[in-house]
Design a protein around this motif. Structure first.
Motif, short mmCIF file in Angstrom:
data_model
loop_
_atom_site.label_atom_id
_atom_site.label_comp_id
_atom_site.label_asym_id
_atom_site.label_seq_id
_atom_site.Cartn_x
_atom_site.Cartn_y
_atom_site.Cartn_z
N GLU A 1 0.84 -1.20 0.00
CA GLU A 1 0.00 0.00 0.00
C GLU A 1 0.87 1.25 0.00
OE1 GLU A 1 -0.46 -2.55 2.20
OE2 GLU A 1 -2.20 -3.40 1.17
N GLU A 2 1.91 1.22 0.83
CA GLU A 2 2.81 2.38 0.86
C GLU A 2 3.52 2.56 -0.47
OE1 GLU A 2 3.86 2.72 5.63
OE2 GLU A 2 5.48 2.53 4.19
N ALA A 3 3.93 1.43 -1.06
CA ALA A 3 4.64 1.52 -2.34
C ALA A 3 3.73 2.12 -3.39
CB ALA A 3 5.12 0.14 -2.77
N GLU A 4 2.46 1.69 -3.38
CA GLU A 4 1.54 2.21 -4.37
C GLU A 4 1.27 3.70 -4.13
OE1 GLU A 4 -1.69 -0.47 -5.22
OE2 GLU A 4 -2.70 1.08 -6.41
N ALA A 5 1.13 4.04 -2.86
CA ALA A 5 0.89 5.46 -2.52
C ALA A 5 2.09 6.31 -2.95
CB ALA A 5 0.65 5.61 -1.02
N TYR A 6 3.29 5.73 -2.76
CA TYR A 6 4.50 6.44 -3.17
C TYR A 6 4.50 6.67 -4.68
CZ TYR A 6 9.44 6.99 -4.43
OH TYR A 6 10.63 7.43 -4.97
N LEU A 7 4.20 5.61 -5.42
CA LEU A 7 4.20 5.72 -6.88
C LEU A 7 3.17 6.75 -7.34
CD1 LEU A 7 4.56 1.99 -8.02
CD2 LEU A 7 6.25 3.83 -8.23
N ARG A 8 1.99 6.73 -6.69
CA ARG A 8 0.96 7.70 -7.07
C ARG A 8 1.41 9.13 -6.78
NH1 ARG A 8 -3.35 5.53 -9.06
NH2 ARG A 8 -3.86 3.42 -8.40
N ALA A 9 1.95 9.30 -5.59
CA ALA A 9 2.39 10.65 -5.20
C ALA A 9 3.48 11.13 -6.16
CB ALA A 9 2.90 10.63 -3.77
N LEU A 10 4.40 10.21 -6.49
CA LEU A 10 5.49 10.54 -7.39
C LEU A 10 4.95 10.92 -8.76
CD1 LEU A 10 8.58 10.59 -7.32
CD2 LEU A 10 8.56 8.25 -8.17
N ARG A 11 4.04 10.08 -9.26
CA ARG A 11 3.51 10.36 -10.58
C ARG A 11 2.74 11.68 -10.59
NH1 ARG A 11 -0.77 6.94 -13.98
NH2 ARG A 11 -2.12 7.96 -12.47
#
Lengths: 484, 477
Positions: free
Chosen positions: B166-176
């Motif tokens: 979940e954190e990894a996905e949130a990170y990717l979203r925030a980054l994108r």
């Protein structure tokens, strides 16, 4: 009366403009010389009779039409075979590229073509520039036109031999650790290794990028300056080519040398240098003195590390630069292989000669993790110290005077031990490492009548000064065949 | 992500994004996606003898902008290095990258999972060139497409601060979202302009030392990244619980099976023989250059969230959902500026439009002006909420004009108490049981009456007024 092919470029330019002879006649004269001599000499790898005559005819018809022609219009020339000319086979002296035809021209080839010069062919060399005798060409050796049992030097041996033999009025070579200067010295002609960054390397097959530099090989100093005028300058396609304004390299040729200070680095006049060579260069120094220059002895202590630093850095870069020759897209591909690794190993094993393999192995080793600091990094540090030593030297003198090579041209097969061959670069690698311009020109002869070369090394972008000294030396009698 | 008691995942991501430059990083070939093989190549990107690289300054600019947006320090001097290895998709047999002097380092980005906010460290950002593509063909064997050779990449390496899928996905979203905001890349994972390598190890909670990690390369969607992490975490924990040792290796995630499998075991670290690229000058950046880029950065998601909440009177949570996606936020603001009812616009966007839009990126076919008109119709009570939702659907699907539809189809809501009172009375008369149920305390019975009135008016009755009238009348019985 000298024959057509014995004249200088400057004379050709005047004669062509006066229509004393046509570009076609001139081109044919040199082509004839190639046909007559090159079977024995072996300077050329590729000759372009039809292409060059067609180009010469175009120049002639433009002249007939009254067009204003560029400065080198109708002058034949040849390129060392590691410089691309679109559509002309480029081997780099290697089996690997035996049938490689570049789809684009080097920046220098474009400049010369736009200047009206006529490409006559491509010249022999040590494979990928690795060697000091042209014996490492994968195709055939080139003989020294002044002494057929001796090497013409290398790696631009074909260039120097062709110019010395009158097969071509000028050639472009490349110099990494002395590859223009040493063959020029061995063959008694003039070679300039310009400041690193003065001439675009775009289209020069890389051996060691941080050292490689293209330069002219000519019969005399003035011709050399004429050609450097045509090829120097910023090229947006070479990020390391310098943005500074290119001077007129012929502008200071007539100035005398009074008041100039020439430094003789005592480290390059030691036991490693043949006594006859030392004597010839010291004699040249005296003649500069007579012409009004001041001679001082200076010291470049770090020179002791130059050879080792040079062979580490150049081999490291070469191991990376030559990795693209993998048999996948162009060049040699092994006939039989079962997988990718075999395709690489066999193509490269078959395509490269021993000297190239030796350098690739050495370069791969010094870059490997665990050895990088001990070798590559240390060599780079040594390089910085050498640069600093030169800077201090230029604090007390305008230019350095040294021999080009420890000996005059040696015999074929004489240097079988690679280290012995490498040691022959001792006078030329320091200027390469420091990126400095260095002019090689004849200054005398040995007892056997072999030419001895001297080297003038200047500050970055001081080529006009080096040419000025060179012309002054020629005026004082020079070191050519007639005056040695 | 399912977690096993006592074990936590330690995850770092290496994200490659392709900046939106028109040309490649070291030559002037175009970077257009999907061109026929080997049509966007030149001597430089093909690695022909004698060809030399020249740096595309735009790539540096984009990477510095990314670094600034991600709170990194920007190096005044950074280098290019050669990473040497043989592979048929790499024409020069080295990749020009940055090794020990990256352009940007030491930044962070904030992520949100559930109610928790967390800062994830950005170790470094550097620029490099992409390799080509191998095409495996039954008939012709393996073919090489060099179009991608030399396509610029910005690599963003995170600290191993992530602890779950979940954190990894949130990170990717925030980054994108951040990269889309600053216009550095279009971040299209399906076209390869954003790719992700996952480094994952597990350890007992409370331990500080890192376990042996595995690497999963080139994952090209958020969902796959999440699944690959979940699978790999379980695999490693299961191995440890069996008393096995984790072997350092590169693994491939197979979306079809949802599993990761061994690609390559690393016996020892790869030796890429990095050394400084002698064909390029170091990159030197002036303070003025960096400050100009900093000054030109657009508003970033966090700041926009705050501003949207304030300017349009939205709950912070709604503002966050809108601001997160630049395209959605741009569209929302275009609507909100044209109506007095920006909250109605937010409700319709979050409650309806987001669900109609199934693509990864938000896009709306509805003209902001039309949407604003709908919001005004809803906000001033001309139409009720159910009608507005139906109109929105038709606007999305058929592009209708809401004002014309309301006029022509007479969709405005009935707010006239007399009319509604009459309709409620009729409905109660038709459902006598409702009145008795209501009296017996079953207040839900009122809903039946309201429903009947809505039905008899074709959904046009004012729902609140109808409900009030219904309760009043039922109470009288």
């Amino acid at each position: 009366m000298r024959t057509l092919t014995e004249r200088t470029l400057a004379e050709h330019i005047a004669a062509l403009a006066a229509r004393a002879y046509s570009a076609e006649e001139l081109t044919r004269a040199y082509l004839d010389a190639v046909v007559r001599k090159d079977g024995e000499l072996g300077a050329f790898l590729t000759v372009l009779p039809e292409r060059s005559i067609a180009a010469a005819r175009r120049i002639d018809s433009r002249r007939a039409a009254g067009e204003k022609l560029p400065s080198l219009a109708g002058l034949p020339y040849a390129l060392k075979d590691n410089i691309c000319a679109k559509g002309v086979r480029m081997t780099c002296g290697s089996r690997f590229l035996e049938n490689y035809i570049p789809p684009y021209s080097a920046h220098v080839a474009e400049l010369l073509e736009n200047n009206g010069a006529v490409l006559l062919g491509k010249l022999n060399m040590d494979e990928f520039g690795m060697g000091s005798s042209s014996e490492h060409s994968a195709f055939h050796p080139t003989k020294n036109p002044l002494a057929p049992d001796r090497v013409p030097g290398g790696s631009s041996g074909g260039c120097a031999a062709a110019v010395a033999a009158g097969e071509i009025p000028f050639a472009l070579g490349s110099d990494t650790g002395g590859s223009i200067r040493q063959p020029a010295a061995f063959c008694g002609v003039v070679g300039m290794k310009p400041t690193w960054g003065a001439v675009s390397r775009y289209g020069l097959t890389a051996f060691a990028s941080s050292l490689d530099q293209i330069g002219p090989i000519t019969g005399d100093v003035r011709d050399n300056a004429l050609i450097l005028n045509a090829i120097a300058g910023r090229d947006a396609r070479d990020a390391t080519s310098q943005a500074r304004k290119t001077p007129d390299y012929t502008a200071e040729l007539e100035k005398d040398v009074r008041g100039l200070r020439l430094g003789l680095p005592k480290e390059i006049f030691g036991e490693a240098i043949d006594a006859e060579v030392r004597a010839a260069v010291r004699n040249a120094a005296k003649r500069f003195e007579k012409a009004g220059a001041e001679i001082i002895e200076i010291s470049l202590p770090s020179i002791a590390y130059a050879l080792a630093a040079y062979y580490i850095i150049s081999s490291a870069e070469a191991s990376s630069n030559l990795a693209r020759f993998d048999g996948v897209r162009y060049g040699r591909r092994a006939e039989e292989y079962t997988d990718l690794t075999q395709l690489y190993v066999r193509s490269r094993s078959e395509g490269f000669g021993d000297e190239v393999k030796r350098r690739i192995l050495l370069g791969t080793f010094v870059l490997s993790s665990g050895y990088y600091d001990a070798y590559y990094k240390k060599a780079q540090n040594a390089r910085l110290v050498i640069k600093k030593d030169f800077e201090s030297a230029f604090g007390v003198c305008d230019c350095l005077l040294t021999p080009v090579a420890p000996t005059a041209a040696f015999r074929f097969g004489e240097k079988r031990d690679p280290l012995e061959m490498y040691a022959g670069d001792v006078c030329t690698v320091p200027a390469g490492l420091a990126g400095l311009p260095a002019l090689s020109m004849p200054c005398g002869k040995t007892g056997e009548g072999l030419p001895v070369g001297m080297q003038l090394i200047g500050r970055r972008f001081s080529e006009p000064l080096l040419y000025r000294l060179g012309v002054a030396f020629e005026r004082e009698g020079g070191g050519t065949r007639e005056n040695g | 992500m399912k977690t096993v008691d006592g074990y936590e995942a330690v995850i770092g991501l290496e994200v490659h994004v392709e900046p939106s430059t028109k040309t490649k990083i070291f030559c002037s070939c175009p970077t257009t996606f999907g061109a026929p093989p080997n049509t966007q190549v030149c001597p430089v990107c093909m690695g022909l003898p004698g060809a030399l690289p020249t740096l595309n300054g735009k790539v540096v600019e984009y990477a510095v902008r990314a670094g600034l947006a991600l709170n990194c320090g920007i190096a005044r001097r950074s280098g290019h290095d050669r990473k040497n290895y043989f592979y048929p998709d790499l024409p020069k047999a080295y990749q020009i990258s940055q090794y020990d002097e990256p352009l940007c380092a030491g930044g962070w980005i904030e992520i949100e999972t559930g109610e928790t906010k967390k800062r994830i460290g950005i170790t470094r950002i550097h620029i490099e060139e992409d390799a080509g593509k191998l095409i495996h063909d039954e008939k012709n064997g393996t073919l090489i497409d060099c179009n991608r050779c030399g396509v610029p990449l910005i690599e963003i390496v995170s600290e191993p601060d992530l602890r779950s899928a979940e954190e990894a996905e949130a990170y990717l979203r925030a980054l994108r979202n951040t990269l889309l905001y600053i216009g550095v890349s279009d971040c299209k994972m399906n076209e390869g302009s954003m790719r992700c390598d996952v480094n994952l190890s597990v350890r007992k909670k409370g331990e500080t030392a890192l376990g042996t990690r595995t690497e999963m390369k080139n994952i090209n969607s958020f969902r796959f990244t999440s699944r690959a992490i979940a699978y790999e975490y379980e695999r490693q924990v299961a191995a440890l619980l069996r008393g096995e040792r984790i072997v350092q290796q590169t693994r491939r995630f197979d979306p079809a099976t949802g599993r990761t499998e061994t690609m390559r075991i690393k016996e020892e670290a790869d030796d890429y023989r990095y050394f400084p690229e002698p064909d390029l000058e170091p990159i030197t950046l002036s303070d003025a250059y960096i400050e100009t880029l900093r000054g030109a950065l657009p508003e970033l998601p966090d700041a926009r969230e705050r501003r949207i909440a304030e300017e349009y009177g939205l709950p912070r949570k709604d503002a966050a959902l809108i601001a997160e996606d630049k395209a959605a936020a741009d569209w929302y603001e275009a609507v909100a500026k044209k109506t007095e009812y920006p909250r109605a616009a937010a409700n319709l966007l979050l409650g309806d439009l987001f669900h109609m839009n199934t693509a990864d990126e938000f896009s709306s076919p509805i003209d902001p002006g039309c949407m604003a008109a709908l919001c005004t119709l809803l906000g001033d009570g001309t139409v009720n909420n159910p009608t507005a939702k139906k109109l929105l659907e038709r606007m999305y699907r058929d592009g209708i004009d809401p004002v014309a539809a309301v006029r022509e189809e007479r969709l405005s809501q009935i707010r006239d108490g007399e009319t509604l009172g009459r309709l409620v009375a009729e409905a109660i008369a038709a459902n006598p049981k409702c009145a008795s149920d209501f009296r017996n305390g079953k207040t839900a019975a009122a809903k039946t009456i309201v429903g009947a009135v809505m039905k008899s008016t074709g959904g046009r009755a004012d729902p609140a007024l109808t409900a009030r009238l219904t309760e009043e009348m039922l109470g009288k019985f």
